[in-house]
Design a protein around this motif. Structure first.
Motif, PDB file in Angstrom:
ATOM      1  N   THR A   1      23.905   9.534  35.127  1.00 44.33           N
ATOM      2  CA  THR A   1      23.554   8.911  33.841  1.00 44.33           C
ATOM      3  C   THR A   1      24.280   9.530  32.656  1.00 44.33           C
ATOM      4  N   SER A   2      24.566  10.820  32.741  1.00 44.97           N
ATOM      5  CA  SER A   2      25.145  11.499  31.576  1.00 44.97           C
ATOM      6  C   SER A   2      26.594  11.109  31.303  1.00 44.97           C
ATOM      7  N   GLN A   3      27.246  10.420  32.233  1.00 43.58           N
ATOM      8  CA  GLN A   3      28.658  10.112  31.987  1.00 43.58           C
ATOM      9  C   GLN A   3      28.851   8.858  31.135  1.00 43.58           C
ATOM     10  N   GLY A   4      27.921   7.903  31.218  1.00 40.40           N
ATOM     11  CA  GLY A   4      28.250   6.586  30.658  1.00 40.40           C
ATOM     12  C   GLY A   4      27.348   6.135  29.539  1.00 40.40           C
ATOM     13  N   ASN A   5      26.573   7.051  28.951  1.00 39.37           N
ATOM     14  CA  ASN A   5      25.620   6.603  27.921  1.00 39.37           C
ATOM     15  C   ASN A   5      26.334   6.258  26.606  1.00 39.37           C
ATOM     16  N   ALA A   6      25.523   5.895  25.607  1.00 37.87           N
ATOM     17  CA  ALA A   6      26.100   5.410  24.347  1.00 37.87           C
ATOM     18  C   ALA A   6      26.628   6.537  23.459  1.00 37.87           C
ATOM     19  N   GLY A   7      26.436   7.769  23.886  1.00 36.82           N
ATOM     20  CA  GLY A   7      27.060   8.890  23.178  1.00 36.82           C
ATOM     21  C   GLY A   7      26.393   9.289  21.874  1.00 36.82           C
ATOM     22  N   ALA A   8      25.182   8.797  21.620  1.00 38.27           N
ATOM     23  CA  ALA A   8      24.558   9.063  20.315  1.00 38.27           C
ATOM     24  C   ALA A   8      23.667  10.302  20.348  1.00 38.27           C
ATOM     25  N   PHE A   9      23.757  11.100  19.286  1.00 37.14           N
ATOM     26  CA  PHE A   9      22.757  12.139  19.014  1.00 37.14           C
ATOM     27  C   PHE A   9      21.778  11.492  18.035  1.00 37.14           C
TER      28      PHE A   9
ATOM     29  N   HIS B   1      14.122  12.714  29.986  1.00 39.87           N
ATOM     30  CA  HIS B   1      14.472  12.567  28.568  1.00 39.87           C
ATOM     31  C   HIS B   1      14.730  11.113  28.164  1.00 39.87           C
ATOM     32  N   GLY B   2      14.599  10.189  29.100  1.00 35.77           N
ATOM     33  CA  GLY B   2      14.655   8.762  28.767  1.00 35.77           C
ATOM     34  C   GLY B   2      15.907   8.363  28.009  1.00 35.77           C
ATOM     35  N   HIS B   3      15.687   7.810  26.807  1.00 33.36           N
ATOM     36  CA  HIS B   3      16.797   7.307  25.986  1.00 33.36           C
ATOM     37  C   HIS B   3      17.529   8.439  25.253  1.00 33.36           C
ATOM     38  N   PHE B   4      17.053   9.687  25.405  1.00 33.51           N
ATOM     39  CA  PHE B   4      17.551  10.753  24.512  1.00 33.51           C
ATOM     40  C   PHE B   4      18.050  12.006  25.239  1.00 33.51           C
ATOM     41  N   GLY B   5      18.549  11.846  26.441  1.00 37.53           N
ATOM     42  CA  GLY B   5      18.971  13.026  27.204  1.00 37.53           C
ATOM     43  C   GLY B   5      20.104  13.791  26.542  1.00 37.53           C
ATOM     44  N   LEU B   6      21.075  13.070  26.006  1.00 39.38           N
ATOM     45  CA  LEU B   6      22.171  13.739  25.295  1.00 39.38           C
ATOM     46  C   LEU B   6      21.629  14.366  24.004  1.00 39.38           C
ATOM     47  N   THR B   7      20.874  13.577  23.255  1.00 38.00           N
ATOM     48  CA  THR B   7      20.320  14.027  21.973  1.00 38.00           C
ATOM     49  C   THR B   7      19.521  15.325  22.127  1.00 38.00           C
ATOM     50  N   GLN B   8      18.775  15.415  23.228  1.00 36.57           N
ATOM     51  CA  GLN B   8      17.823  16.523  23.375  1.00 36.57           C
ATOM     52  C   GLN B   8      18.307  17.608  24.337  1.00 36.57           C
TER      53      GLN B   8
ATOM     54  N   GLU C   1      23.859  18.993  47.985  1.00 37.94           N
ATOM     55  CA  GLU C   1      22.576  18.331  47.773  1.00 37.94           C
ATOM     56  C   GLU C   1      21.452  19.335  48.013  1.00 37.94           C
ATOM     57  N   LEU C   2      20.466  19.322  47.132  1.00 35.26           N
ATOM     58  CA  LEU C   2      19.269  20.141  47.357  1.00 35.26           C
ATOM     59  C   LEU C   2      18.371  19.377  48.322  1.00 35.26           C
ATOM     60  N   LEU C   3      17.974  20.033  49.411  1.00 34.89           N
ATOM     61  CA  LEU C   3      17.141  19.359  50.414  1.00 34.89           C
ATOM     62  C   LEU C   3      15.687  19.813  50.351  1.00 34.89           C
TER      63      LEU C   3
ATOM     64  N   ILE D   1      23.940  23.402  40.659  1.00 41.04           N
ATOM     65  CA  ILE D   1      24.118  22.619  41.898  1.00 41.04           C
ATOM     66  C   ILE D   1      24.037  21.137  41.573  1.00 41.04           C
ATOM     67  N   ASP D   2      24.940  20.360  42.113  1.00 41.49           N
ATOM     68  CA  ASP D   2      24.814  18.896  41.992  1.00 41.49           C
ATOM     69  C   ASP D   2      25.427  18.237  43.214  1.00 41.49           C
ATOM     70  N   LYS D   3      24.733  17.218  43.703  1.00 42.65           N
ATOM     71  CA  LYS D   3      25.221  16.540  44.917  1.00 42.65           C
ATOM     72  C   LYS D   3      26.442  15.667  44.631  1.00 42.65           C
TER      73      LYS D   3
HETATM   74  C1  LIG Z   1      22.868   2.552  28.878  1.00 43.56           C
HETATM   75  C2  LIG Z   1      22.380   3.933  28.471  1.00 43.56           C
HETATM   76  C3  LIG Z   1      22.648   4.396  27.185  1.00 43.56           C
HETATM   77  C4  LIG Z   1      22.172   5.637  26.781  1.00 43.56           C
HETATM   78  N1  LIG Z   1      22.509   6.111  25.547  1.00 43.56           N
HETATM   79  C5  LIG Z   1      22.086   7.338  25.147  1.00 43.56           C
HETATM   80  C6  LIG Z   1      22.483   7.859  23.879  1.00 43.56           C
HETATM   81  O1  LIG Z   1      23.217   7.246  23.130  1.00 43.56           O
HETATM   82  N2  LIG Z   1      21.989   9.088  23.527  1.00 43.56           N
HETATM   83  C7  LIG Z   1      21.171   9.816  24.335  1.00 43.56           C
HETATM   84  O2  LIG Z   1      20.736  10.889  23.933  1.00 43.56           O
HETATM   85  N3  LIG Z   1      20.841   9.371  25.568  1.00 43.56           N
HETATM   86  C8  LIG Z   1      21.275   8.151  25.991  1.00 43.56           C
HETATM   87  N4  LIG Z   1      20.936   7.683  27.229  1.00 43.56           N
HETATM   88  C9  LIG Z   1      20.078   8.490  28.074  1.00 43.56           C
HETATM   89  C10 LIG Z   1      20.837   9.646  28.700  1.00 43.56           C
HETATM   90  O3  LIG Z   1      22.035   9.180  29.272  1.00 43.56           O
HETATM   91  C11 LIG Z   1      19.960  10.321  29.770  1.00 43.56           C
HETATM   92  O4  LIG Z   1      18.705  10.668  29.213  1.00 43.56           O
HETATM   93  C12 LIG Z   1      20.638  11.596  30.271  1.00 43.56           C
HETATM   94  O5  LIG Z   1      21.942  11.315  30.740  1.00 43.56           O
HETATM   95  C13 LIG Z   1      19.835  12.252  31.382  1.00 43.56           C
HETATM   96  O6  LIG Z   1      20.511  13.410  31.727  1.00 43.56           O
HETATM   97  P1  LIG Z   1      20.051  14.303  32.947  1.00 43.56           P
HETATM   98  O7  LIG Z   1      20.944  15.480  32.965  1.00 43.56           O
HETATM   99  O8  LIG Z   1      18.590  14.510  32.865  1.00 43.56           O
HETATM  100  O9  LIG Z   1      20.271  13.348  34.226  1.00 43.56           O
HETATM  101  P2  LIG Z   1      21.599  12.917  34.987  1.00 43.56           P
HETATM  102  O10 LIG Z   1      22.763  12.805  34.098  1.00 43.56           O
HETATM  103  O11 LIG Z   1      21.249  11.689  35.775  1.00 43.56           O
HETATM  104  O12 LIG Z   1      21.857  14.122  35.956  1.00 43.56           O
HETATM  105  C14 LIG Z   1      21.016  14.406  37.036  1.00 43.56           C
HETATM  106  C15 LIG Z   1      21.862  14.988  38.150  1.00 43.56           C
HETATM  107  O13 LIG Z   1      21.000  15.426  39.214  1.00 43.56           O
HETATM  108  C16 LIG Z   1      21.753  15.296  40.416  1.00 43.56           C
HETATM  109  N5  LIG Z   1      20.859  15.293  41.564  1.00 43.56           N
HETATM  110  C17 LIG Z   1      19.860  14.415  41.832  1.00 43.56           C
HETATM  111  N6  LIG Z   1      19.282  14.736  43.004  1.00 43.56           N
HETATM  112  C18 LIG Z   1      19.909  15.828  43.496  1.00 43.56           C
HETATM  113  C19 LIG Z   1      19.779  16.633  44.670  1.00 43.56           C
HETATM  114  N7  LIG Z   1      18.835  16.370  45.594  1.00 43.56           N
HETATM  115  N8  LIG Z   1      20.612  17.670  44.845  1.00 43.56           N
HETATM  116  C20 LIG Z   1      21.568  17.960  43.921  1.00 43.56           C
HETATM  117  N9  LIG Z   1      21.743  17.236  42.787  1.00 43.56           N
HETATM  118  C21 LIG Z   1      20.922  16.196  42.575  1.00 43.56           C
HETATM  119  C22 LIG Z   1      22.471  13.952  40.225  1.00 43.56           C
HETATM  120  O14 LIG Z   1      23.608  13.875  41.080  1.00 43.56           O
HETATM  121  C23 LIG Z   1      22.826  13.968  38.742  1.00 43.56           C
HETATM  122  O15 LIG Z   1      24.149  14.382  38.520  1.00 43.56           O
HETATM  123  C24 LIG Z   1      21.412   6.437  27.680  1.00 43.56           C
HETATM  124  C25 LIG Z   1      21.183   5.996  28.972  1.00 43.56           C
HETATM  125  C26 LIG Z   1      21.655   4.755  29.378  1.00 43.56           C
HETATM  126  C27 LIG Z   1      21.409   4.298  30.785  1.00 43.56           C
END
Ligand SMILES: Cc1cc2nc3c(=O)[nH]c(=O)nc-3n(C[C@H](O)[C@H](O)[C@H](O)COP(=O)(O)OP(=O)(O)OC[C@H]3O[C@@H](n4cnc5c(N)ncnc54)[C@H](O)[C@@H]3O)c2cc1C
Length: 416
Positions: free
Chosen positions: A44-52, A380-387, A226-228, A35-37
Motif C-alpha cells: 500500500t505504501s508505494q502507490g498512495n496519493a502522497g499527501a501529508f 492507519h487507514g487513509h493516513f499511513g504516510l501522514t502518520q 515471510e513471518l510465519l 522483515i518484509d515478504k
Molecule cells: C488509493 C490510496 C490513496 C492513499 N492516499 C494516502 C495519502 O495521500 N496519504 C496518506 O497518509 N495515506 C494514504 N493512503 C493510505 C496509506 O497508503 C496507508 O495507510 C499506508 O500505506 C499503510 O502503510 P503500512 O506500512 O501500514 O502498510 P503497507 O504499506 O501495506 O506495508 C505492510 C507490509 O507488511 C508486509 N507483510 C504483510 N504480511 C507479512 C508477513 N507475514 N511477513 C512479512 N511481511 C509481511 C507486506 O508485504 C507489506 O509490505 C492511501 C491509500 C490508498 C489505497
C-alpha cells in the motif's frame, strides 16, 4: 549486549519505525532487523496519493453516515462499495463502524485524531530534516472543491472542525478565485476551501526508499522473508521466518492490512478491514497541476506525483483476497477528465492498494495483550504516510521504555 528489535512490515509505517529505532539503538550497541515478504514499500505504501494530510481529522464514521451509505451503494462504481460476496464477512466490522459514528465515539475519535495529527506534523518535519528529504516534499496546499453554494454549506461541519482545531484555510467563492490558485478546472466548481498547510511527497515509493536508505546507512538490517509465527519465550520472542528463525527482545508488528493475522494467535482480535482504493498515474505533462485537488463528493483526489498526476480514491470494503476491479480507476479518471478539461488521460498506470482500517479511523499503537515485548503499529487507514513519522517516534518511546510523548489510551489494541 545491546537489544535486538524486529520490525515486521516494510511499508511506510515499518520503515519509519525501523529508522527511528535504529537511530536510537545503534548508539547503545543494539540493532534493528526489518522483515518484509515482498520488499520495501511493495504494497500500500508505494502507490498512495502522497499527501501529508495533517489537516484531516474527521473519521470515516460520522453522525448521519448511515443515511448516506444506501445512496452510495446504489452506484456500483460510486465512492463506497461493498462487493456482495464480501458483505456477510464484513458485518461485524460494519456494526462497530456504525457504533463509532455515534456522537460520543465520533467526538472522542476526532479529539484523539486531532492531537495525533499535531504530533505527526511536528514529527514529520523532524524526520524530513533528519534524512535531508526536503527535495522530495511539495508544500503547495490543497483545494477542496464544491459544485454549488449549497454543497459548500452542506460541508460546513467539516470546516467548523478545522476552525475548532486551528487549521488555516481560505474560502473561495467563484470559479475566478479558484482559478487564481489552480487554472484549468471546470467552471462548475463555484466554491472551494484552500488549506495551505497540506503537504505531499513527490513520490510515496521514493520517499519510503529514501527513509530505508537512511536506515541501512545507520546499520539497519533488512531480510526479505515471510513471518510465519510469533512465539513469546522466556529469553526473547521467537520469530519463525521462511528461512532461519530470529530471536528478538522487542517485536513491532507493522504489517499494514495483514497485521490482524499476526495478532490473532497472540490473543488480540483486531477488527482490521481493508478499504481498498484505486488510482491512475499519468505521466509528466498530463496537466499543469499547481496544488492537490479534493473532489470530496466524488470520493477522489488529484495529486502531483512523479512530475505527473495521480487520480485516485474510492473505498471498496472488499478484504484481501478478491481480485481488483479496475473499472473503479477508469471511472475516477473519466470524472477527473470532466472536471479538469485538458487533462491528458493517455498512458496511465492503474493501481489498487489496501488501506488498513479500524472502524473508528484511528490506528493501533500499543502493546500486545499477552506480552509487553510485542507492539502493534498498524491500521492507519487513509493516513499511513501522514502518520508514519509520528507513529515511529511513539513506537521508539515504547521500545526504549520512555513515557510516550502523547497519551496513547485511544490507540490501544484492546479498545474494541
Ligand atoms: C488509493 C490510496 C490513496 C492513499 N492516499 C494516502 C495519502 O495521500 N496519504 C496518506 O497518509 N495515506 C494514504 N493512503 C493510505 C496509506 O497508503 C496507508 O495507510 C499506508 O500505506 C499503510 O502503510 P503500512 O506500512 O501500514 O502498510 P503497507 O504499506 O501495506 O506495508 C505492510 C507490509 O507488511 C508486509 N507483510 C504483510 N504480511 C507479512 C508477513 N507475514 N511477513 C512479512 N511481511 C509481511 C507486506 O508485504 C507489506 O509490505 C492511501 C491509500 C490508498 C489505497
Amino acid at each position: 549486549m545491546g537489544q535486538t528489535c524486529v520490525i515486521v512490515g516494510a511499508g511506510v509505517v515499518g520503515v519509519s519505525a525501523a529508522l527511528a529505532l535504529q537511530t536510537e539503538l545503534a548508539g547503545q550497541g543494539g540493532k534493528v532487523i526489518l522483515i518484509d515478504k515482498s520488499g520495501v514499500a511493495a504494497e500500500t505504501s508505494q502507490g498512495n496519493a502522497g499527501a501529508f494530510a495533517f489537516t484531516s481529522v474527521e473519521p470515516m464514521a460520522h453522525p448521519g453516515i448511515v443515511k448516506q451509505v444506501p445512496g452510495w451503494l446504489l452506484d456500483p462504481l460510486g465512492p463506497l462499495s461493498i462487493p456482495p460476496s464480501y458483505a456477510a464477512k464484513l458485518t461485524p466490522w460494519l456494526l462497530r463502524f456504525w457504533r463509532a459514528s455515534w456522537q460520543d465515539q465520533y467526538r472522542a475519535s476526532i479529539a484523539a485524531q486531532a492531537a495525533f495529527m499535531v504530533h505527526c506534523k511536528a514529527a514529520t518535519e523532524r524526520q524530513i530534516k533528519d534524512v535531508a528529504g526536503e527535495a522530495m516534499i511539495l508544500r503547495q496546499g490543497a483545494l477542496h472543491l464544491y459544485d454549488t453554494a449549497a454543497a459548500f454549506r452542506a460541508a460546513k461541519p467539516s470546516w467548523d472542525l478545522r476552525d475548532e482545531f486551528g487549521v488555516d484555510y481560505t474560502v473561495l467563492k467563484s470559479p475566478e478565485e479558484i482559478a487564481e490558485i489552480q487554472p484549468g478546472l471546470s467552471a462548475e466548481f463555484t466554491h472551494a476551501g484552500f488549506t495551505p498547510g497540506w503537504m505531499s511527497t513527490t513520490d510515496p515509493k521514493a520517499w519510503v526508499d529514501h527513509l530505508f536508505a537512511a536506515f541501512l546507512q545507520r546499520g539497519g538490517i533488512f531480510r526479505q522473508e515471510e513471518l510465519l509465527a510469533v512465539q513469546p519465550e522466556d529469553d526473547g520472542v521467537l520469530l519463525t521466518l521462511t528461512t532461519a528463525p530470529v530471536r528478538a527482545d522487542h517485536v513491532v508488528i507493522a504489517a499494514g492490512a495483514w497485521s490482524h493475522l499476526m495478532a490473532k494467535p497472540l490473543g488480540d482480535h483486531l477488527p482490521l478491514e481493508t478499504e481498498r482504493g484505486y488510482n491512475t498515474t499519468l505521466p509528466p505533462g498530463a496537466f499543469d497541476l499547481r496544488t492537490s485537488l479534493n473532489f470530496g463528493k466524488h470520493g477522489f483526489v488529484v495529486s502531483p506525483i512523479k512530475g505527473g498526476v495521480r487520480v485516485g480514491g474510492a473505498v471498496e470494503l472488499g478484504g484481501l483476497d478478491l481480485p481488483p476491479n479496475y473499472k473503479r480507476a477508469d471511472h475516477l479518471l473519466t470524472k477527473a477528465a470532466r472536471f479538469m478539461p485538458g487533462l491528458d488521460v493517455c498512458n496511465g498506470t492503474q493501481w489498487m492498494g489496501y488501506r488498513p482500517s479500524f472502524p473508528d479511523s484511528l490506528p493501533v499503537i500499543g502493546r500486545a495483550k499477552g506480552d509487553r515485548r510485542i507492539l502493534y503499529a498498524c491500521g492507519h487507514g487513509h493516513f499511513g504516510l501522514t502518520q508514519s513519522a509520528g507513529t515511529a517516534e511513539l513506537v521508539a518511546d515504547l521500545v526504549i521504555g520512555r513515557d510516550p510523548s502523547m497519551d496513547l489510551t485511544s490507540f490501544r489494541a484492546d479498545r474494541f
